[in-house]
Design an enzyme around this catalytic site. Structure first.
Site, PDB file in Angstrom:
ATOM      1  N   LEU A  34       0.927  -1.275   0.317  1.00 17.27           N
ATOM      2  CA  LEU A  34       0.126  -0.028  -0.095  1.00 17.27           C
ATOM      3  C   LEU A  34       0.727   1.031   0.235  1.00 17.27           C
ATOM      4  O   LEU A  34       0.859   2.165  -0.822  1.00 17.27           O
ATOM      5  CB  LEU A  34      -0.532  -0.030   1.638  1.00 17.27           C
ATOM      6  CG  LEU A  34      -1.905  -0.945   1.875  1.00 17.27           C
ATOM      7  CD1 LEU A  34      -3.058  -0.929   2.412  1.00 17.27           C
ATOM      8  CD2 LEU A  34      -3.209  -0.714   0.254  1.00 17.27           C
ATOM      9  N   SER A  36       4.803   3.120   1.503  1.00 19.56           N
ATOM     10  CA  SER A  36       5.943   3.340   2.215  1.00 19.56           C
ATOM     11  C   SER A  36       6.252   4.522   2.873  1.00 19.56           C
ATOM     12  O   SER A  36       5.783   5.587   1.987  1.00 19.56           O
ATOM     13  CB  SER A  36       7.570   3.046   1.629  1.00 19.56           C
ATOM     14  OG  SER A  36       6.664   1.156   1.100  1.00 19.56           O
ATOM     15  N   GLY A  37       6.883   4.923   4.391  1.00 21.92           N
ATOM     16  CA  GLY A  37       6.365   6.175   5.020  1.00 21.92           C
ATOM     17  C   GLY A  37       6.844   5.654   6.609  1.00 21.92           C
ATOM     18  O   GLY A  37       6.067   5.263   6.988  1.00 21.92           O
ATOM     19  N   GLY A  38       7.825   6.996   7.348  1.00 29.24           N
ATOM     20  CA  GLY A  38       8.071   7.337   8.384  1.00 29.24           C
ATOM     21  C   GLY A  38       8.196   6.421   9.073  1.00 29.24           C
ATOM     22  O   GLY A  38       9.932   5.714   8.951  1.00 29.24           O
ATOM     23  N   PHE A  39       7.952   4.904  10.087  1.00 27.11           N
ATOM     24  CA  PHE A  39       8.351   3.727  10.315  1.00 27.11           C
ATOM     25  C   PHE A  39       8.551   2.464   9.625  1.00 27.11           C
ATOM     26  O   PHE A  39       9.863   1.660   9.857  1.00 27.11           O
ATOM     27  CB  PHE A  39       7.761   3.406  11.921  1.00 27.11           C
ATOM     28  CG  PHE A  39       7.785   4.318  12.632  1.00 27.11           C
ATOM     29  CD1 PHE A  39       8.917   4.797  13.117  1.00 27.11           C
ATOM     30  CD2 PHE A  39       7.005   4.366  13.339  1.00 27.11           C
ATOM     31  CE1 PHE A  39       9.312   6.450  14.321  1.00 27.11           C
ATOM     32  CE2 PHE A  39       7.235   5.264  14.706  1.00 27.11           C
ATOM     33  CZ  PHE A  39       8.067   5.962  14.741  1.00 27.11           C
ATOM     34  N   THR A  42       3.361  -0.669   4.518  1.00 30.90           N
ATOM     35  CA  THR A  42       2.122  -0.863   4.713  1.00 30.90           C
ATOM     36  C   THR A  42       1.355  -1.604   3.593  1.00 30.90           C
ATOM     37  O   THR A  42       1.933  -1.622   2.535  1.00 30.90           O
ATOM     38  CB  THR A  42       1.146   0.442   4.572  1.00 30.90           C
ATOM     39  OG1 THR A  42       1.654   1.081   6.196  1.00 30.90           O
ATOM     40  CG2 THR A  42      -0.556  -0.025   4.923  1.00 30.90           C
ATOM     41  N   LYS A  61       0.897  -3.407   9.525  1.00 27.51           N
ATOM     42  CA  LYS A  61       2.376  -2.084   8.951  1.00 27.51           C
ATOM     43  C   LYS A  61       3.873  -3.074   9.292  1.00 27.51           C
ATOM     44  O   LYS A  61       3.851  -3.809  10.134  1.00 27.51           O
ATOM     45  CB  LYS A  61       2.049  -1.697   9.465  1.00 27.51           C
ATOM     46  CG  LYS A  61       2.743  -0.192   9.778  1.00 27.51           C
ATOM     47  CD  LYS A  61       2.324   1.072  10.666  1.00 27.51           C
ATOM     48  CE  LYS A  61       1.522   1.663  10.385  1.00 27.51           C
ATOM     49  NZ  LYS A  61       0.966   3.085  11.644  1.00 27.51           N
ATOM     50  N   ASP A 156      -0.196  13.206  12.925  1.00 22.82           N
ATOM     51  CA  ASP A 156       0.019  13.843  10.831  1.00 22.82           C
ATOM     52  C   ASP A 156      -1.726  13.659  10.664  1.00 22.82           C
ATOM     53  O   ASP A 156      -1.665  12.508   9.406  1.00 22.82           O
ATOM     54  CB  ASP A 156       0.593  12.141  10.822  1.00 22.82           C
ATOM     55  CG  ASP A 156       0.895  11.869   9.686  1.00 22.82           C
ATOM     56  OD1 ASP A 156       0.807  12.960   8.702  1.00 22.82           O
ATOM     57  OD2 ASP A 156       1.457  11.396   8.670  1.00 22.82           O
TER      58      ASP A 156
END
Length: 528
Positions: A34, A36-39, A42, A61, A156
């Site tokens: 789905l 990618s990003g942050g930690f 997904t 996640k 966020d």
């Protein structure tokens, strides 16, 4: 530059191809990447343990391998703990199904929300009207009050992290990928975390959050910027700022001075000049709604001559043109034109053509309609989602609606499946506080959502539960019971209905007054 990008992209594609079809814990089969990003990343997954086809879907996640610093792992674990607590206690926050570690990597498994995110509604060039923005603000802030009361900062909030749930139209707050309890909110315990973990989205992230010191009012800033984007149709990162860092936006929107004042305070550069938290912002907004903006009250039907139109506190807003008109429910109202029923929006436009033999208002995203001599359900696009097959039907409440088959009454869920078999002699009641009244013979009692009788049929008439109490009739007088079935206010009134804001109206002889929840008259019977 290209010679570096192409190999990286190739490696990413190879890695994703290995992840897709992977089965975690011998249960969760990953079927789609789905984002990618942050930690971390997904994924969309199927739950293979559930004995149904197609398999129910969920969201997984995964913490990125390069983020395996002890402090970030601790934050990821804390995220799981917080998501579980929030999701268990509020149905507009995704439920956490599982948290686990496998082959040195950490995973969260969450409920998949069936709907769309608000980036499909709030986008560049599309301007909402003030009424729509106020409704959105109320919805977000009401949900955020719960989050803040649980000592959590979302950090966020933006259109893509706000889902519109299909089944009832309610918003759901997603991607608590940066949530953290306030008591441990400063994550600069080491050089690694303070310099590499960026939390928030440009345009929605206020100055104090950008340096790793978020406050409750940081979420208020993000909510305000979301509302300003909806009003102006201009993405937040494109809005100019003055020399003091204040956002310049009001000249790009059609907005009342009162609402502009509220939004301006929400997005002040200095967090100390904003509303402290969601509760304070919501109180101010609600006060504005009640005292300074009568136009946001839903229009009410009125009959002039032989036709029906709508008024609000400012006067006539939809000209009389219908043969019958009902109240607005979830943004739409059912109207009759000649011999057929359809639906209009608050501007008076027909959004579902008159085509039904009977119809009623929407509840939880669905409305019952009659075609011929059978009843079914439509969604807000006018599509039939439950085929006409019942001899009678009522609106949805708490995910269930009563239906009549032959001469007995039962309940269906929102897929149209019978969850309580037709077995009762009568009901016109949905579920409230987990209970509904039904008739067996000539007496009324109450069932729970499994269909079990929890208060034996013993009353001559009854109403639904509200604020923990239901009104019941014994012989020719009305009183109140609690959820155990015990009389808490003795039958003594000639008529009454449910409690709202701690009070209920009652009739004594030919006059009407109000009681509190102890049964004491707080406004003497004096009205006709």
């Amino acid at each position: 530059m290209l010679r570096f990008i192409v190999p990286l992209f190739t490696k990413l594609c190879i890695w994703l191809s290995k992840v897709i079809e992977q089965i975690l814990r011998h249960r969760y089969k990953i079927i789609k990447h789905l984002e990618s990003g942050g930690f971390g990343e997904t994924f969309l997954a199927e739950d293979l343990d559930i004995p149904a086809n197609p398999k129910p879907k969920c969201v997984i996640k995964r913490l990125q391998a390069q983020m395996m610093h002890p402090e970030i792992v601790r934050l990821f674990e804390k995220e799981g703990e917080i998501l579980y607590r929030l999701g268990q206690n509020h149905n507009q926050i995704p439920t956490l199904f599982a948290y686990f570690q496998e082959e040195g990597e950490f995973y969260l498994v969450q409920e998949l929300i069936d709907g769309h995110d608000l980036s499909l509604e709030i986008y560049s060039g599309n301007q909402w009207n003030e009424f729509e923005v106020i409704q959105l603000l109320q919805e977000i802030l009401e949900l955020l009050v719960f989050v803040h009361e649980n000592n959590v900062i979302h950090r966020d909030i933006k259109p893509s992290n706000i889902m519109r749930r299909q089944r009832d139209g309610k918003i759901v707050l997603i991607d608590f990928g940066a949530v953290k309890q306030v008591s441990t909110q400063i994550i600069n315990v080491c050089e690694y975390t303070s310099r590499t973990v960026a939390i928030g989205t440009p345009g929605y992230i206020p100055s104090e959050q950008a340096v790793g010191k978020p406050k409750f009012s940081s979420d208020i800033y993000a909510v305000g910027m979301t509302a300003i984007f909806a009003l102006t149709g201009i993405p937040p990162y494109l809005l100019p700022e003055d020399n003091n860092g204040e956002v310049i936006w009001q000249n790009c929107a059609q907005v009342s001075d009162a609402l502009a004042e509220i939004l301006t305070k929400m997005v002040r550069y200095d967090f100390r000049q904003r509303y402290a938290d969601a509760n304070e912002a919501l109180q101010v907004l609600n006060q504005f709604v009640e005292t300074r903006s009568p136009r946001i009250v839903s229009p009410k039907p009125i009959k002039i001559g032989e036709k029906y139109g709508y008024i609000d506190l400012s006067g006539l807003v939809i000209q009389p043109q219908f043969d019958y008109a009902d109240c607005f429910c979830e943004g739409l109202a059912v109207v009759k034109i000649k011999h057929k029923w359809g639906y209009i929006d608050k501007s008076g436009w027909i959004v579902i053509q008159p085509q039904f033999d009977r119809a009623r208002g929407f509840s939880e995203g669905m409305a019952w309609v009659q075609i011929g001599d059978k009843y079914g359900f439509i969604d807000q696009s006018g599509q039939i989602v439950i085929q006409p097959q019942f001899d009678g039907a009522g609106g949805f409440s708490e995910g269930m609606a009563w239906v009549k088959i032959d001469d007995k009454y039962g309940y269906i869920d929102q897929s149209g499946q019978l969850v309580i078999q037709p077995q009762f002699d009568y009901t016109t009641e949905g579920f409230y506080d987990g209970m509904a009244w039904v008739s067996i013979g000539d007496k009324l009692g109450y069932i729970d959502k499994s269909g079990q009788i929890v208060i034996q049929p013993q009353f001559d008439d009854a109403g639904g539960f509200s604020e923990g109490m239901a009104w019941v009739k014994i012989s020719d007088k009305w009183g109140y019971i609690d959820k155990s079935g015990q009389l808490v206010i003795q039958p003594q009134f000639d008529y009454t209905e449910g409690f709202y804001d701690g009070m209920a109206w009652v009739k004594i002889s030919d006059k009407w007054g109000y009681i509190d929840k102890s049964g004491q008259l707080v406004i003497q019977p004096q009205f006709d």
